[in-house]
Every structure is written in C-alpha cells, then in structure tokens.
Design a protein around this motif. Structure first.
Motif, short mmCIF file in Angstrom:
data_model
loop_
_atom_site.label_atom_id
_atom_site.label_comp_id
_atom_site.label_asym_id
_atom_site.label_seq_id
_atom_site.Cartn_x
_atom_site.Cartn_y
_atom_site.Cartn_z
N GLU A 34 44.31 94.13 95.27
CA GLU A 34 43.43 94.48 96.38
C GLU A 34 42.65 95.78 96.14
O GLU A 34 41.54 95.94 96.60
CB GLU A 34 44.22 94.61 97.68
CG GLU A 34 44.95 93.34 98.09
CD GLU A 34 44.00 92.20 98.38
OE1 GLU A 34 42.94 92.43 98.99
OE2 GLU A 34 44.31 91.06 97.96
N ASN A 35 43.28 96.71 95.43
CA ASN A 35 42.69 98.02 95.20
C ASN A 35 42.94 98.42 93.74
O ASN A 35 43.77 99.28 93.46
CB ASN A 35 43.31 99.03 96.17
CG ASN A 35 42.61 100.36 96.16
OD1 ASN A 35 41.64 100.58 95.45
ND2 ASN A 35 43.12 101.27 96.95
N PRO A 36 42.22 97.78 92.80
CA PRO A 36 42.46 98.05 91.38
C PRO A 36 42.08 99.48 90.99
O PRO A 36 41.23 100.10 91.65
CB PRO A 36 41.56 97.04 90.66
CG PRO A 36 40.54 96.63 91.64
CD PRO A 36 41.14 96.82 93.01
N PRO A 37 42.70 99.98 89.94
CA PRO A 37 42.37 101.34 89.50
C PRO A 37 40.93 101.42 88.98
O PRO A 37 40.43 100.48 88.37
CB PRO A 37 43.37 101.61 88.38
CG PRO A 37 43.99 100.32 88.02
CD PRO A 37 43.74 99.36 89.13
N SER A 38 40.32 102.55 89.22
CA SER A 38 38.96 102.79 88.73
C SER A 38 39.02 103.17 87.25
O SER A 38 40.08 103.52 86.73
CB SER A 38 38.31 103.92 89.52
OG SER A 38 38.94 105.16 89.20
N SER A 39 37.89 103.14 86.61
CA SER A 39 37.85 103.54 85.20
C SER A 39 38.24 105.01 85.05
O SER A 39 38.92 105.38 84.09
CB SER A 39 36.49 103.26 84.58
OG SER A 39 35.46 103.90 85.30
N ASN A 40 37.86 105.86 86.02
CA ASN A 40 38.25 107.28 85.95
C ASN A 40 39.76 107.45 86.08
O ASN A 40 40.36 108.26 85.38
CB ASN A 40 37.53 108.08 87.04
CG ASN A 40 36.06 108.29 86.73
OD1 ASN A 40 35.63 108.20 85.59
ND2 ASN A 40 35.28 108.56 87.77
N GLU A 41 40.36 106.70 87.01
CA GLU A 41 41.82 106.77 87.15
C GLU A 41 42.49 106.31 85.86
O GLU A 41 43.40 106.97 85.35
CB GLU A 41 42.28 105.90 88.31
CG GLU A 41 41.96 106.45 89.68
CD GLU A 41 42.33 105.50 90.80
OE1 GLU A 41 42.88 105.97 91.80
OE2 GLU A 41 42.06 104.27 90.68
N LEU A 42 42.07 105.17 85.35
CA LEU A 42 42.67 104.64 84.13
C LEU A 42 42.52 105.62 82.97
O LEU A 42 43.47 105.82 82.21
CB LEU A 42 42.04 103.29 83.78
CG LEU A 42 42.49 102.13 84.67
CD1 LEU A 42 41.52 100.97 84.55
CD2 LEU A 42 43.90 101.69 84.30
N GLU A 43 41.36 106.20 82.85
CA GLU A 43 41.14 107.17 81.77
C GLU A 43 42.13 108.33 81.87
O GLU A 43 42.73 108.73 80.87
CB GLU A 43 39.70 107.68 81.85
CG GLU A 43 39.22 108.36 80.60
CD GLU A 43 37.73 108.66 80.67
OE1 GLU A 43 37.37 109.79 80.28
OE2 GLU A 43 36.95 107.80 81.09
N ALA A 44 42.33 108.84 83.08
CA ALA A 44 43.27 109.95 83.29
C ALA A 44 44.70 109.52 82.99
O ALA A 44 45.46 110.25 82.35
CB ALA A 44 43.15 110.48 84.72
N TRP A 45 45.08 108.33 83.46
CA TRP A 45 46.45 107.86 83.25
C TRP A 45 46.72 107.55 81.78
O TRP A 45 47.81 107.80 81.28
CB TRP A 45 46.72 106.62 84.10
CG TRP A 45 46.57 106.86 85.58
CD1 TRP A 45 46.63 108.07 86.23
CD2 TRP A 45 46.31 105.89 86.58
NE1 TRP A 45 46.43 107.88 87.58
CE2 TRP A 45 46.24 106.56 87.82
CE3 TRP A 45 46.15 104.51 86.55
CZ2 TRP A 45 46.01 105.90 89.02
CZ3 TRP A 45 45.91 103.84 87.74
CH2 TRP A 45 45.85 104.53 88.96
N ILE A 46 45.73 107.02 81.10
CA ILE A 46 45.88 106.72 79.67
C ILE A 46 46.07 108.02 78.90
O ILE A 46 46.94 108.13 78.04
CB ILE A 46 44.68 105.89 79.16
CG1 ILE A 46 44.77 104.47 79.73
CG2 ILE A 46 44.62 105.88 77.65
CD1 ILE A 46 43.51 103.65 79.61
N LYS A 47 45.28 109.03 79.25
CA LYS A 47 45.41 110.34 78.60
C LYS A 47 46.80 110.93 78.88
O LYS A 47 47.47 111.41 77.96
CB LYS A 47 44.33 111.28 79.11
CG LYS A 47 44.32 112.62 78.45
CD LYS A 47 43.19 113.49 78.95
CE LYS A 47 43.19 114.83 78.25
NZ LYS A 47 42.12 115.71 78.72
#
Length: 114
Positions: A34-47
C-alpha cells in the motif's frame, strides 16, 4: 522508532511482527504494498545496510519471476535497480526492519535485536 515494512498476507511478516511484540521492540508498521518505499528511502537503507540493491529484491515473488528479473538485474545500474524497487512494493524483500543503525532484510537475524 524502528520502521517495520511488511505485507499483511505474508506469513514471515506475521512471525516477525509477533517476535517484535513479544520482545517489546517498538516499531511503526507500514504496508509495503500500500505504501512502497521511495527511491530516496531505498537509497538510504541500501547505504545503511552496506549491501547491494540486488539484496533488496524479493526473488521468490511472482512479480520478480514474471518480469524475468534474474536475467535483467546484472545489466542494470544500481540507480536503475533502486528505481525499479520503488516502482512496486511487491518487488522488495520483506519484512524489512529499519533501525537507527541497521537494516534487517528478511526475518532471520532478528535475534540480533535482543
């Protein structure tokens, strides 16, 4: 506050939620479909995780398989993979638990929280 991303119909997510509750680990729950992660969130979490974007893909998911991503990811840049992950929450491996200093991909290392 820990962020717990899950899918309501996922049995592993249910087990993870129960583990967090049983051990009184505070979390804010968010439905990944319903509320997928944004590309900015994913980038931060991947880092934060120190892992490649590829580790965040739900490789056992129907969408991953129907898109034939196993063969396509190698030719994609990290940025392209992150954009793809952010396009549909069902592509993201779950559950995801984001703490202040660590990202738990899947449920198998939750004991480290204790």
């Amino acid at each position: 506050m820990n962020l717990f991303l899950c899918y309501s119909k996922c049995s592993t997510c249910k087990k993870a939620r129960e583990f967090l509750k049983e051990h009184h680990i505070p979390f804010q729950e968010r439905d990944i479909k319903e509320n997928p992660p944004s590309s900015n969130e994913l980038e931060a979490w991947i880092k934060l995780s120190g892992k490649s974007p590829r580790k965040f893909f739900n490789t056992s998911g129907l969408l991953y398989k129907s898109m034939n991503l196993k063969d396509k990811l190698d030719s994609m840049s990290n940025e392209e993979q992150i954009e793809l992950l952010s396009s549909d929450g069902m592509l993201v491996k779950r559950p995801l638990l984001i703490t202040d200093d660590k990202v738990y991909i899947g449920f198998k290392h939750y004991e480290d929280l204790l």
